[in-house]
Design an enzyme around this catalytic site. Structure first.
Site, PDB file in Angstrom:
ATOM      1  N   ARG A 266      10.705  29.754 129.137  1.00 52.49           N
ATOM      2  CA  ARG A 266      10.923  28.371 129.563  1.00 52.49           C
ATOM      3  C   ARG A 266      10.366  27.412 128.529  1.00 52.49           C
ATOM      4  O   ARG A 266       9.181  27.455 128.193  1.00 52.49           O
ATOM      5  CB  ARG A 266      10.258  28.116 130.930  1.00 52.49           C
ATOM      6  CG  ARG A 266      10.602  26.747 131.500  1.00 52.49           C
ATOM      7  CD  ARG A 266      10.252  26.633 132.958  1.00 52.49           C
ATOM      8  NE  ARG A 266       8.818  26.677 133.191  1.00 52.49           N
ATOM      9  CZ  ARG A 266       8.243  26.439 134.375  1.00 52.49           C
ATOM     10  NH1 ARG A 266       8.998  26.149 135.420  1.00 52.49           N
ATOM     11  NH2 ARG A 266       6.937  26.498 134.509  1.00 52.49           N
TER      12      ARG A 266
ATOM     13  N   THR B 252      11.389  20.811 127.862  1.00 50.35           N
ATOM     14  CA  THR B 252      12.564  20.597 128.717  1.00 50.35           C
ATOM     15  C   THR B 252      12.474  21.351 130.028  1.00 50.35           C
ATOM     16  O   THR B 252      13.189  21.047 130.984  1.00 50.35           O
ATOM     17  CB  THR B 252      13.840  21.032 127.995  1.00 50.35           C
ATOM     18  OG1 THR B 252      13.819  22.465 127.803  1.00 50.35           O
ATOM     19  CG2 THR B 252      13.960  20.359 126.637  1.00 50.35           C
TER      20      THR B 252
ATOM     21  N   ASP C 129       2.265  37.021 140.081  1.00 48.86           N
ATOM     22  CA  ASP C 129       3.124  37.203 138.918  1.00 48.86           C
ATOM     23  C   ASP C 129       3.542  38.671 138.823  1.00 48.86           C
ATOM     24  O   ASP C 129       2.713  39.539 138.559  1.00 48.86           O
ATOM     25  CB  ASP C 129       2.385  36.790 137.642  1.00 48.86           C
ATOM     26  CG  ASP C 129       3.287  36.778 136.427  1.00 48.86           C
ATOM     27  OD1 ASP C 129       3.797  37.859 136.057  1.00 48.86           O
ATOM     28  OD2 ASP C 129       3.497  35.704 135.843  1.00 48.86           O
TER      29      ASP C 129
ATOM     30  N   ASP D 109       2.769  40.427 135.402  1.00 49.26           N
ATOM     31  CA  ASP D 109       1.350  40.747 135.221  1.00 49.26           C
ATOM     32  C   ASP D 109       0.942  41.935 136.074  1.00 49.26           C
ATOM     33  O   ASP D 109       0.187  42.810 135.623  1.00 49.26           O
ATOM     34  CB  ASP D 109       0.490  39.533 135.579  1.00 49.26           C
ATOM     35  CG  ASP D 109       0.519  38.470 134.502  1.00 49.26           C
ATOM     36  OD1 ASP D 109       0.942  38.766 133.366  1.00 49.26           O
ATOM     37  OD2 ASP D 109       0.129  37.316 134.798  1.00 49.26           O
TER      38      ASP D 109
END
Length: 212
Positions: free
Chosen positions: A107, A111, A203, A206
């Site tokens: 990402r 933006t 996550d 992770d």
């Protein structure tokens, strides 16, 4: 729970049981990986329920008979890096002959839109039923972008498989790709301010790979 068009929630007791253990913060890396693989297999069973069949003739030890085999397009599994990797083995245990492609996204911090950094796909994606794999469907940005990349490469038949989804992510994918069917183990409550699914499981990458 709100009903979404083109979304199938796999509410099988084994799926729900394993999801509960997966969510638990005390579940270690080894068990977490095993659960992701097992859940992928169980959900994959439902995803492949409508594969086209054709009749063939075989000979059993007793006599000749007609029976059914899978026909039509071949399958391709496309994990979104990196967490999607944890789902590949479970799916391949169902369809060992399927080809596997990979899409890497990050990402953009300015933006906030997904940017492709890696894409390696089977050469015949246009001729395959593709199944995109990612444990979590949070904002939906990465999944929608990955599906767009596949369509740009000529893919015509795409399904999305997630273990847990947020309503926001489902809505994003549905709006961007109304032709794509989504299969999930659970639809959770919402996203928090950091973009994590609530209650979720943290996550997934992770927890799969033991990183922080």
């Amino acid at each position: 729970m709100k009903q979404y068009k083109n979304v199938t929630v796999i509410d099988h007791p084994l799926v729900q049981h394993k999801l509960t253990i997966l969510r638990d913060k005390s579940t270690g890396v080894k068990e977490f990986r095993e659960l992701v693989e097992e859940l992928s297999l169980l959900i994959g069973y439902e995803v492949t329920r409508n594969l086209t069949m054709e009749e063939t003739e075989i000979e059993t030890p007793i006599c000749k008979t007609k029976s059914k085999v899978i026909a039509g397009k071949k399958l391709g599994f496309i994990p979104i890096l990196r967490a999607g990797l944890g789902m590949v083995d479970g799916m391949l245990s169902l369809v060992p002959a399927a080809k596997v492609g990979h899409i890497g996204l990050y990402r953009d911090p300015e933006t906030l839109k997904p940017v492709e950094y890696y894409c390696k796909l089977p050469s015949d994606v246009a001729e395959r039923d593709l199944i995109v794999l990612d444990p979590m469907l949070a904002t939906g940005g990465s999944a929608a972008a990955a599906i767009s990349f596949l369509k740009d490469k000529g893919a015509k038949s795409i399904k999305l498989v997630n273990l847990i989804a947020a309503p926001e992510g489902i809505q994003t994918v549905i709006e961007a790709h109304p032709d794509v069917e989504i299969y999930v183990g659970a639809v959770d409550e919402k996203l928090n301010d950091h973009g994590y699914i609530v209650p979720g499981l943290g996550d997934a990458g992770d927890r799969l790979f033991g990183t922080k």
